[in-house]
Scaffold this motif. Structure first.
Motif, PDB file in Angstrom:
ATOM      1  N   LEU A   1      35.802  40.297  39.674  1.00 40.52           N
ATOM      2  CA  LEU A   1      35.532  38.871  39.490  1.00 40.52           C
ATOM      3  C   LEU A   1      34.146  38.610  38.907  1.00 40.52           C
ATOM      4  CD1 LEU A   1      37.090  37.349  42.744  1.00 40.52           C
ATOM      5  CD2 LEU A   1      38.106  37.522  40.464  1.00 40.52           C
ATOM      6  N   ALA A   2      33.178  39.451  39.255  1.00 39.20           N
ATOM      7  CA  ALA A   2      31.800  39.223  38.813  1.00 39.20           C
ATOM      8  C   ALA A   2      31.433  40.035  37.576  1.00 39.20           C
ATOM      9  CB  ALA A   2      30.839  39.555  39.959  1.00 39.20           C
ATOM     10  N   ASP A   3      32.396  40.735  37.010  1.00 38.68           N
ATOM     11  CA  ASP A   3      32.106  41.630  35.892  1.00 38.68           C
ATOM     12  C   ASP A   3      31.615  40.892  34.652  1.00 38.68           C
ATOM     13  OD1 ASP A   3      32.363  44.183  34.309  1.00 38.68           O
ATOM     14  OD2 ASP A   3      33.913  42.992  33.313  1.00 38.68           O
TER      15      ASP A   3
ATOM     16  N   PHE B   1      44.013  30.201  44.945  1.00 44.95           N
ATOM     17  CA  PHE B   1      43.610  30.989  43.786  1.00 44.95           C
ATOM     18  C   PHE B   1      44.717  31.977  43.442  1.00 44.95           C
ATOM     19  CE2 PHE B   1      42.144  34.166  46.931  1.00 44.95           C
ATOM     20  CZ  PHE B   1      42.510  35.362  46.314  1.00 44.95           C
ATOM     21  N   ARG B   2      44.878  32.212  42.145  1.00 44.22           N
ATOM     22  CA  ARG B   2      45.869  33.163  41.644  1.00 44.22           C
ATOM     23  C   ARG B   2      45.198  34.005  40.568  1.00 44.22           C
ATOM     24  NH1 ARG B   2      48.401  28.190  42.477  1.00 44.22           N
ATOM     25  NH2 ARG B   2      50.272  28.263  43.794  1.00 44.22           N
ATOM     26  N   ILE B   3      45.480  35.286  40.567  1.00 46.74           N
ATOM     27  CA  ILE B   3      44.897  36.186  39.579  1.00 46.74           C
ATOM     28  C   ILE B   3      45.995  37.104  39.057  1.00 46.74           C
ATOM     29  CG2 ILE B   3      44.144  37.828  41.362  1.00 46.74           C
ATOM     30  CD1 ILE B   3      41.714  38.429  39.505  1.00 46.74           C
TER      31      ILE B   3
ATOM     32  N   THR C   1      28.828  35.373  41.124  1.00 49.62           N
ATOM     33  CA  THR C   1      27.892  36.403  41.585  1.00 49.62           C
ATOM     34  C   THR C   1      28.224  36.734  43.028  1.00 49.62           C
ATOM     35  OG1 THR C   1      26.168  35.543  40.111  1.00 49.62           O
ATOM     36  CG2 THR C   1      25.476  37.008  41.897  1.00 49.62           C
ATOM     37  N   GLU C   2      28.475  37.994  43.302  1.00 49.05           N
ATOM     38  CA  GLU C   2      28.870  38.392  44.653  1.00 49.05           C
ATOM     39  C   GLU C   2      27.716  38.230  45.634  1.00 49.05           C
ATOM     40  OE1 GLU C   2      30.256  42.321  47.235  1.00 49.05           O
ATOM     41  OE2 GLU C   2      29.502  42.528  45.180  1.00 49.05           O
TER      42      GLU C   2
END
Length: 203
Positions: free
Chosen positions: A171-173, A107-109, A156-157
């Protein structure tokens, strides 16, 4: 004879005068050093794909495609403009364009507004997404429930202590929009509602 001697002495004096006169050395103008221009957001994003995660505490997963493999984008609607800081909080949720890639266990952000970025490993098991080997929290694993519907990825965390909860908050915003065309026709013609922030290489 005297005339020849006089001419010879005159020539010698002229030569001595020329030899003793100071000579100006040619001036050298050094070119000012030009720093390399900062990369564009697209350059920085593409360069991130030249790097791979480090197996800090968990072995790297196999380089195999998963059901979630794609590049996703989101535009956070916050109006505040991020200010320059020497050590910004990792994963701090700020306004503007964010990019998130899931590709064969990596994964890359990337936050395009100030160049912040990270990468790590991920694994998918049923409706669970596991994130690990993140250099900002290399001993912690994030666990999320995922839902992919109509090109929109919702996370969803379940548990993620990374960066004191900032990664999960980011991430879940809001949903992440896929840059992958919905079908073959859209991929060939490029006639589809591509989310803002998707680059040609993201498809």
């Amino acid at each position: 004879m005297k005339k020849q001697i006089l001419l010879l002495l005159t020539a010698i004096l002229l030569l001595l005068a020329a030899a003793c006169s100071p000579q100006s050395s040619p001036s050298t103008t050094s070119n000012p050093s030009v720093s390399a221009p900062a990369g564009t957001p697209t350059d920085i994003w593409n360069a991130l794909f030249q790097h791979t995660p480090v197996p800090w505490t968990t072995p790297l997963p196999p380089l195999e495609p998963t059901i979630l493999d794609a590049t996703y984008v989101k535009i956070n609607p916050r109006l505040a403009t991020p200010f320059p800081c020497r050590r910004c909080p990792d994963y701090a949720l700020e306004g503007g364009l964010w990019k998130f890639s899931l590709s064969k266990g990596v994964f890359r952000i990337y936050y395009t507004m100030n160049g912040w970025r990270s990468l790590g490993s991920y694994a998918v098991s049923e409706d669970r997404l596991y994130l690990f080997n993140d250099p900002y929290c290399n001993r912690e694993t994030g666990i999320y429930k995922w839902k992919l519907e109509d090109g929109s990825l919702t996370l969803t965390e379940i548990e993620d202590p990374c960066s004191q909860g900032l990664r999960a908050a980011n991430l879940a915003d809001q949903p992440w929009l896929s840059c992958t065309p919905p079908n073959v026709e859209a991929m060939i013609t490029d006639h589809w509602q591509k989310p803002h922030g998707c680059d040609p290489k993201d498809s």
